[in-house]
Design a protein around this motif. Structure first.
Motif, PDB file in Angstrom:
ATOM      1  N   LEU A 165       0.814  -1.220   0.000  1.00  9.49           N
ATOM      2  CA  LEU A 165       0.000   0.000   0.000  1.00  9.49           C
ATOM      3  C   LEU A 165       0.847   1.268   0.000  1.00  9.49           C
ATOM      4  N   ARG A 166       2.097   1.179   0.478  1.00 12.33           N
ATOM      5  CA  ARG A 166       3.034   2.311   0.480  1.00 12.33           C
ATOM      6  C   ARG A 166       2.491   3.498   1.267  1.00 12.33           C
ATOM      7  N   SER A 167       1.726   3.230   2.280  1.00 11.79           N
ATOM      8  CA  SER A 167       1.136   4.272   3.125  1.00 11.79           C
ATOM      9  C   SER A 167       1.046   3.743   4.547  1.00 11.79           C
ATOM     10  N   LEU A 193       5.381  -8.145  -6.342  1.00 10.81           N
ATOM     11  CA  LEU A 193       4.815  -7.938  -7.680  1.00 10.81           C
ATOM     12  C   LEU A 193       4.633  -6.448  -7.964  1.00 10.81           C
ATOM     13  N   ARG A 194       4.126  -5.705  -6.997  1.00  7.82           N
ATOM     14  CA  ARG A 194       3.946  -4.269  -7.218  1.00  7.82           C
ATOM     15  C   ARG A 194       5.294  -3.551  -7.300  1.00  7.82           C
ATOM     16  N   ARG A 203       8.038  -4.637  -8.509  1.00 12.75           N
ATOM     17  CA  ARG A 203       8.653  -4.859  -9.820  1.00 12.75           C
ATOM     18  C   ARG A 203       7.948  -4.098 -10.929  1.00 12.75           C
ATOM     19  N   ARG A 204       6.639  -3.906 -10.800  1.00 12.51           N
ATOM     20  CA  ARG A 204       5.863  -3.340 -11.895  1.00 12.51           C
ATOM     21  C   ARG A 204       5.575  -1.850 -11.755  1.00 12.51           C
ATOM     22  N   SER A 205       5.693  -1.312 -10.533  1.00 12.31           N
ATOM     23  CA  SER A 205       5.352   0.100 -10.324  1.00 12.31           C
ATOM     24  C   SER A 205       6.594   0.897  -9.976  1.00 12.31           C
ATOM     25  N   ASP A 206       6.590   2.152 -10.371  1.00 12.66           N
ATOM     26  CA  ASP A 206       7.682   3.035 -10.009  1.00 12.66           C
ATOM     27  C   ASP A 206       7.568   3.388  -8.528  1.00 12.66           C
TER      28      ASP A 206
END
Length: 264
Positions: A181-183, A257-258, A260-263
Motif C-alpha cells: 500500500l506504500r502508506s 509484484l507491485r 517490480r511493476r510500479s515506479d
C-alpha cells in the motif's frame, strides 16, 4: 615522454551483505524501532505479571491454558509489532527515502527480502525472550494454584516458541501490507481491519464452511500457536503455522509484484 594514466576509481560491488548491513543500520537508527519493541515487551510482561498477581484458584479463568493466561499481553503487543513491520518499509515511502534506497539497489527485490529478514530476526529474538521471561515471572505468582506449570511440562516450550513465531509472521504480513500500500495509515488500517476486525464480521455469517475457514485466518492461527494444550475444533499447531507462513508469503509476494511493476 611517457604518459601515466590515472587508475580508474574503485567501484564498490553491491553484495547481499551490503544490503543486509544497510537495512540493519536503518532499522536501529530510527526511534520508532526502540519504542515499539520496548512497548511490546513491557506490555506483555506487565499484563502477564498482573494476571499472575490477581489470579485465584477456582475463579473464572481456571479453564484457560496457562501459557495463554501468562502471555495474554502478547495478543495486544502484536499490534505494536505490526506497526513496526509497516514502518520498516512504508515509512521510507512517507519520507521519500525509498527513492535513494532503490537507486542504491536497482534490482529492488533484494531490499524487500532483506527488510523482511532483518525484521523477522529481530522480532523473533525479542518476542521469544519476552515470552520466556513473562512466563517465568507469571509462574512466580501462579505457584501453588491450578495454573502452576513448568518449562518442561508438555506443550509449554512449543507454545512459548510458537507464540513468538506467530507474532513474527503476523508482523511479516503487516510489512507486506506496508510495501503493497506504500502508506503508513493505509497499511495500519488494512492490518487492524483485515486481521482483527474482518474475521469477527465474517464470523457472523451462519455457514459452517466460513467458520472452518476462519480457523486458518492469521489471528486465529496465531492463537492456536499460543496454546500449550490442543484447542478443541481448531487446526493442529503445525497446520496453523503453515497457514501463517502462507499468509506471510502471500503478503510479501503481492508486495514484490507491485515493487517490480510500479515506479517508486
Amino acid at each position: 615522454m611517457t604518459l601515466h594514466r590515472a587508475a580508474p576509481p574503485a567501484v564498490a560491488l553491491l553484495t547481499p551483505t551490503h544490503v543486509l548491513r544497510s537495512e540493519w543500520h536503518k532499522l536501529w537508527t530510527v526511534r520508532s524501532t526502540w519504542i515499539t519493541l520496548l512497548s511490546a515487551s513491557l506490555l506483555t510482561l506487565g499484563i502477564g505479571i498482573t494476571m499472575g498477581a490477581t489470579y485465584e484458584s477456582g475463579g473464572g479463568d481456571g479453564d484457560v491454558d496457562t501459557v495463554v493466561l501468562s502471555l495474554i499481553g502478547l495478543q495486544f503487543a502484536h499490534v505494536a509489532l505490526g506497526v513496526l513491520g509497516i514502518l520498516v518499509i512504508a515509512g521510507e515511502y512517507s519520507t521519500g527515502m525509498i527513492r535513494a534506497t532503490m537507486t542504491a539497489v536497482p534490482r529492488r527485490l533484494p531490499v524487500l527480502w532483506t527488510k523482511a529478514a532483518v525484521y523477522a530476526a529481530v522480532t523473533l529474538v525479542v518476542t521469544t525472550a519476552t515470552a520466556f521471561v513473562t512466563f517465568a515471572a507469571a509462574q512466580v505468582f501462579f505457584d501453588g494454584t491450578d495454573q502452576e506449570a513448568a518449562f518442561g511440562d508438555p506443550g509449554v516450550l512449543r507454545a512459548l516458541v510458537g507464540s513468538s513465531a506467530g507474532v513474527t509472521l503476523l508482523g511479516i504480513v503487516a510489512l507486506g501490507l506496508g510495501a503493497l500500500l506504500r502508506s503508513v495509515p493505509g497499511a495500519i488500517g488494512a492490518f487492524v481491519g483485515g486481521v482483527m476486525v474482518l474475521p469477527e464480521v465474517i464470523g457472523m455469517l451462519p455457514y459452517d464452511i466460513v467458520h472452518d475457514a476462519l480457523e486458518y485466518f492469521p489471528d486465529s492461527a496465531a492463537t492456536v500457536l499460543l496454546s500449550a494444550t490442543p484447542v478443541p475444533g481448531a487446526p493442529s499447531p503445525s497446520a496453523a503455522l503453515l497457514a501463517l507462513v502462507l499468509w506471510a508469503a502471500a503478503a510479501l509476494g503481492a508486495a514484490a509484484l507491485r515493487l517490480r511493476r510500479s515506479d517508486v
